[in-house]
Design a protein around this motif. Structure first.
Motif, PDB file in Angstrom:
ATOM      1  N   ASP A 376       0.867  -1.181   0.000  1.00  0.00           N
ATOM      2  CA  ASP A 376       0.000   0.000   0.000  1.00  0.00           C
ATOM      3  C   ASP A 376       0.902   1.228   0.000  1.00  0.00           C
ATOM      4  O   ASP A 376       1.782   1.364   0.852  1.00  0.00           O
ATOM      5  CB  ASP A 376      -0.907   0.000   1.241  1.00  0.00           C
ATOM      6  N   ASP A 381      -1.110   4.482   9.247  1.00  0.00           N
ATOM      7  CA  ASP A 381      -2.190   3.499   9.279  1.00  0.00           C
ATOM      8  C   ASP A 381      -2.820   3.294   7.907  1.00  0.00           C
ATOM      9  O   ASP A 381      -3.364   2.222   7.620  1.00  0.00           O
ATOM     10  CB  ASP A 381      -3.272   3.920  10.277  1.00  0.00           C
ATOM     11  N   LYS A 384      -1.095   0.376   6.361  1.00  0.00           N
ATOM     12  CA  LYS A 384      -1.094  -0.925   7.026  1.00  0.00           C
ATOM     13  C   LYS A 384      -2.239  -1.767   6.481  1.00  0.00           C
ATOM     14  O   LYS A 384      -3.386  -1.321   6.435  1.00  0.00           O
ATOM     15  CB  LYS A 384      -1.230  -0.750   8.535  1.00  0.00           C
ATOM     16  N   SER A 399      -0.152 -14.349   7.968  1.00  0.00           N
ATOM     17  CA  SER A 399       0.927 -13.425   7.656  1.00  0.00           C
ATOM     18  C   SER A 399       2.254 -14.168   7.722  1.00  0.00           C
ATOM     19  O   SER A 399       2.514 -14.938   8.649  1.00  0.00           O
ATOM     20  CB  SER A 399       0.915 -12.259   8.646  1.00  0.00           C
ATOM     21  N   ASN A 402       6.923  -9.283   6.384  1.00  0.00           N
ATOM     22  CA  ASN A 402       7.147  -8.092   5.567  1.00  0.00           C
ATOM     23  C   ASN A 402       6.159  -8.018   4.394  1.00  0.00           C
ATOM     24  O   ASN A 402       6.533  -8.043   3.232  1.00  0.00           O
ATOM     25  CB  ASN A 402       8.585  -8.082   5.036  1.00  0.00           C
ATOM     26  N   ASN A 403       4.863  -7.926   4.767  1.00  0.00           N
ATOM     27  CA  ASN A 403       3.791  -7.769   3.780  1.00  0.00           C
ATOM     28  C   ASN A 403       3.609  -8.992   2.882  1.00  0.00           C
ATOM     29  O   ASN A 403       3.120  -8.863   1.762  1.00  0.00           O
ATOM     30  CB  ASN A 403       4.016  -6.529   2.911  1.00  0.00           C
ATOM     31  N   ASP A 429      -6.851  -1.895   4.096  1.00  0.00           N
ATOM     32  CA  ASP A 429      -5.939  -1.083   4.902  1.00  0.00           C
ATOM     33  C   ASP A 429      -6.689  -0.534   6.121  1.00  0.00           C
ATOM     34  O   ASP A 429      -7.892  -0.750   6.293  1.00  0.00           O
ATOM     35  CB  ASP A 429      -5.315   0.040   4.059  1.00  0.00           C
ATOM     36  N   LYS A 430      -5.954   0.195   6.987  1.00  0.00           N
ATOM     37  CA  LYS A 430      -6.521   0.702   8.237  1.00  0.00           C
ATOM     38  C   LYS A 430      -6.847   2.184   8.153  1.00  0.00           C
ATOM     39  O   LYS A 430      -6.961   2.857   9.179  1.00  0.00           O
ATOM     40  CB  LYS A 430      -5.547   0.438   9.388  1.00  0.00           C
TER      41      LYS A 430
END
Length: 801
Positions: A376, A381, A384, A399, A402-403, A429-430
């Motif tokens: 992203d 945030d 994230k 997960s 690292n993404n 995302d957040k």
């Protein structure tokens, strides 16, 4: 370089023969294991195909085992700057690298390149080189300075821009030698350097109306690069009140989604002069090209507005200098700093870096299906990201690092229930509001042989009519297998049956591909009526699976057997022997009974009896189901003595089968009375066959031998006895009832095949007690011959009948 500290120090003093620019490659690794990260320092503007470093060697990998599946190079962002040579193990440049374009004014410029080898990550920083000289936005700077300006007056000059970084960037300014002005270099909070022109000595317009100075911007690179601007100073009449801004520094925060034309802020300056000397004009004087593209300034009211859409991911802050100039030429400056606030305007990017499809249905829970990369471009945030699955499938997502996320099996799979899955992964995302991206993959489930063939029924029953043609299909079984391809390819075979007497293959065969069952021979209901067999269905898997089913075959009877006469026995012409009926028989007297059987069963074996022909139809009747022939009325004198009856025995089959028998009846009170009728058959019967002729001839010969034997016996007896007595084997009255030669039961019409004519041993003892033994022998021979003649007669009668 310190082995454990990571500090890089000079090992000796710098010498003139040493190169000015050096390239260092540093490797960070743990003890005895492949490196956790690798950092390469490279100059910008490297040619495409240039080698960065031997990454296979630094990672401790075998070059021969490298492949695009074993090692993957992934660069963040839209441009892939690096690639891996799988033959040599070298990392090489694939795109032009421009530090200023990539990192802008950031102090450290790193290009992150991730190498997927058992979850090890690699980083590649890019080192800047001094390839840009400082440059002024304007080559010529025009200043209007009043002669009334006092020493110490400051005039802000245009600053130069140098895209390089660090020591290669702008370091200072230099001013050509003069007696009136000096330079005072300052550094702003963003690290940029700018210079003020400071009046050192009062000007005198009358002595010198203009001045020409050269402003030089100098960087710190090797070799050193410079940029110059011409300063033209016009000395004006006194305007002793310059404009004054309300603030020296304006700071404002602006969201990146600010619409075009929206107000950023308004700068304000005042001038205590009057007239034209108090009229203020606002000008953006010291600004970068990018800032000038994004913002515009109203020269009359000092309002700064958005000119083009902003992008936080492109530039996070902007700096500009605003000049306020009155009508008398006095100028003052202020600084404007604009901070761009990030908005959640970038949805996550989802990339499947590796997908395993199809997946075997026997995969254990926890099997990795796919490796997913999520990125992203937003900040904080807003950048994230969390991933989850949309559907309730037997999969889970976790997960990794690292993404990176892993798609795993969560429970057992069953291809027969679900052969494929459309798995939708949502990355959210957040930010506020949150943005999400969905990515769908089609996952195929591959088959294993986990299902045995299944018959449609637990058992089968087949009905086959007898006399079926050999090789005809009599039944078919079918089994289905839920697997695929070879695992579902079913073959059929017969395992066993209850036919123990003969080989099974001589009766039954099965088509291994279709399950059709064939009869190898014609079945006979009278031979066997049913049998059963075990049929096996086996698939083509490895190992193969099978199932069995019982097939029971019933043979259906057909009317293929005509009735068979058991009684009376018939001759070659189909006629029975003579039966004698007493003349005194009343109505209902049982003359005889036809007994027949049928080898068939059921309706095919139901027999009915019919009287087809009779010499006197009104004299006899026959039971439809019993076969009994009875007199329908008493015998009359006008009735014929001999009668011929033709009876029909018929079964109940379709079509019915039948047999006929001809009965010969004689009305007489005794055998002597019936014998002429029995022997006289010339008018009633057909000519006898050759066999009958030979039988008559044999009977005459035997009679001759019998008479000769009797004569010899009498002669011998007369020689030995003076008082011969006639030996009577037939009693005192051969034709009386008491001395009859026929058995007592003759009157009921039944005659045996042989009858002993000689008297009992007690009678012979009383009548022949005076005989000598030789005479007794003759008596015995006579009796034996008599019995033999009687047997031959009865046999002759049977054959004639």
């Amino acid at each position: 370089m310190g082995l454990h500290t990571g500090e890089i120090r000079t090992a000796r003093a710098f010498a003139d023969r040493d190169a000015v620019k050096h390239r260092l490659v540093t490797l960070v690794k743990d003890n005895g294991q492949p490196p956790l990260s690798i950092r390469y320092s490279i100059p910008e503007e490297m040619q495409k195909g240039s080698s960065v470093g031997n990454i296979a060697k630094d990672l401790g990998l075998d070059v021969e085992q490298l492949s695009d599946r074993a090692v993957r190079i992934l660069s963040r962002g839209r441009t892939q700057y690096f690639a891996l040579n799988f033959k040599s193990g070298h990392l090489y440049v694939t795109e032009r690298i421009d530090r200023e374009e990539i990192c802008g004014g950031m102090e450290m410029c790193l290009l992150n390149c991730e190498v997927i080898v058992e979850d090890k990550m690699k980083l590649f920083p890019v080192e800047d080189i001094n390839d840009n000289a400082p440059r002024f936005l304007k080559d010529s700077i025009d200043l209007q300075i009043s002669e009334s300006s006092l020493p110490g007056a400051r005039f802000l000059l245009e600053y130069a821009e140098d895209p390089d970084f660090g020591i290669n960037s702008l370091q200072s300014y230099q001013l050509s030698p003069n007696q009136y002005f000096i330079l005072e270099v300052k550094e702003s909070q963003d690290g940029n350097k700018y210079a003020d022109l400071v009046l050192q000595k009062s000007l005198d317009r009358e002595s010198q109306r203009s001045l020409h100075l050269i402003l030089t911007a100098v960087d710190g690179g090797q070799p050193q690069r410079t940029g110059t601007a011409q300063i033209w100073i016009n000395v004006t009449d006194a305007n002793d009140n310059p404009p004054v801004f309300t603030q020296e520094l304006y700071k404002v925060s602006l969201r990146e989604n600010a619409p075009t034309g929206s107000l950023v802020l308004q700068v304000k300056a005042t001038d205590n002069d009057e007239g034209s000397n108090a009229q203020i004009c606002y000008i953006i004087s010291k600004v970068s090209e990018k800032t000038l593209q994004k913002f515009s300034l109203d020269s009359e009211n000092g309002k700064i507005t958005v000119k083009e859409p902003l992008d936080f991911e492109e530039t996070r802050d902007y700096t500009m200098a605003v000049e306020a100039k009155d009508g008398g030429g006095l100028v003052t400056h202020c600084k404007v700093e604009i901070e761009v606030i990030d908005e959640n305007d970038n949805a996550p990017e989802v990339t499947f870096t590796s997908v395993s499809s199809p997946v075997p249905e026997d995969s254990v829970p926890g099997t990795v299906i796919a490796l997913i990369s999520v990125n992203d471009l937003d900040f904080g945030d807003n950048g994230k990201v969390a991933c989850h699955l949309m559907d309730d499938f037997p999969f889970t997502i976790r997960s990794s690092s690292n993404n990176y996320y892993k798609l795993l099996t969560d429970s057992p799979l069953d291809r027969e229930k679900t052969p494929e899955y459309n798995i939708t992964i949502t990355a959210t995302d957040k930010g506020t509001p949150p943005l999400s991206t969905q990515k769908t993959i089609l996952l195929q489930i591959s088959d294993i042989n986990d299902n045995a063939p299944v018959f449609k029924k637990p058992s089968y029953t087949a009905y086959v009519p007898e006399n079926n043609p050999s090789g005809a299909s009599i039944f078919s079984v079918k089994a289905s297998d839920r697997d695929l391809d070879r695992n579902a390819r079913v073959t059929y075979s017969i395992l066993s049956s209850n036919l123990q007497e003969v080989p099974l293959s001589s009766y039954i065969s099965i088509n291994s591909q279709t399950g059709a069952i064939y009869a190898q021979r014609s079945f006979d209901y009278e031979q066997f009526r049913e049998f059963e067999m075990q049929v096996q269905a086996q698939d083509g898997g490895s190992p193969p699976l099978s199932s069995n089913v019982t097939v029971r075959v019933f043979i259906l009877d057909q009317n293929d057997n005509a009735p068979r006469i058991l009684y009376p026995s018939v001759g070659a012409d189909g006629s029975a022997l003579f039966e004698m009926v007493p003349r005194s028989a009343e109505a209902g007297y049982l003359v005889t009974k036809v007994v027949a059987v049928d080898a068939d069963s059921g309706h095919n074996a139901w027999l009915s009896y019919h009287l087809l022909q009779a010499t006197e139809p009104t004299l006899f009747s026959m039971g439809l189901h019993t076969g009994e022939i009875r007199t329908a009325r008493a015998f009359a004198d006008r009735d014929a003595v001999k009668h011929r009856l033709v009876t029909l025995v018929k079964d109940n089959g379709q079509p019915p089968l039948s047999v006929t028998v001809t009965l010969n009846l004689v009305f007489a009170e005794n055998f002597q009375e019936a014998l002429p009728e029995m022997s006289d058959q010339s008018g009633d019967s057909t000519p006898q066959s050759d066999l009958q002729f030979y039988l008559v001839l044999a009977l005459a010969l035997i009679s001759f031998l019998f008479l000769l034997t009797v004569t010899l016996a009498i002669v011998m007896k007369l020689r030995r006895s003076r008082k011969p007595k006639l030996l009577q084997c037939f009693g005192p009255d051969p034709y009386s009832k008491t001395g009859s030669m026929f058995p007592p039961n003759y009157e009921d019409g039944t005659l045996p095949y042989s009858y002993q004519l000689c008297l009992s041993s007690d009678t012979r003892k009383n009548d022949f007690s005076f005989l000598i033994p030789s005479v007794q022998v003759a008596d015995n021979i006579l009796c034996s011959e008599t019995a033999l003649i009687w047997k031959l007669y009865m046999s002759f009668r049977d054959n004639l009948g």
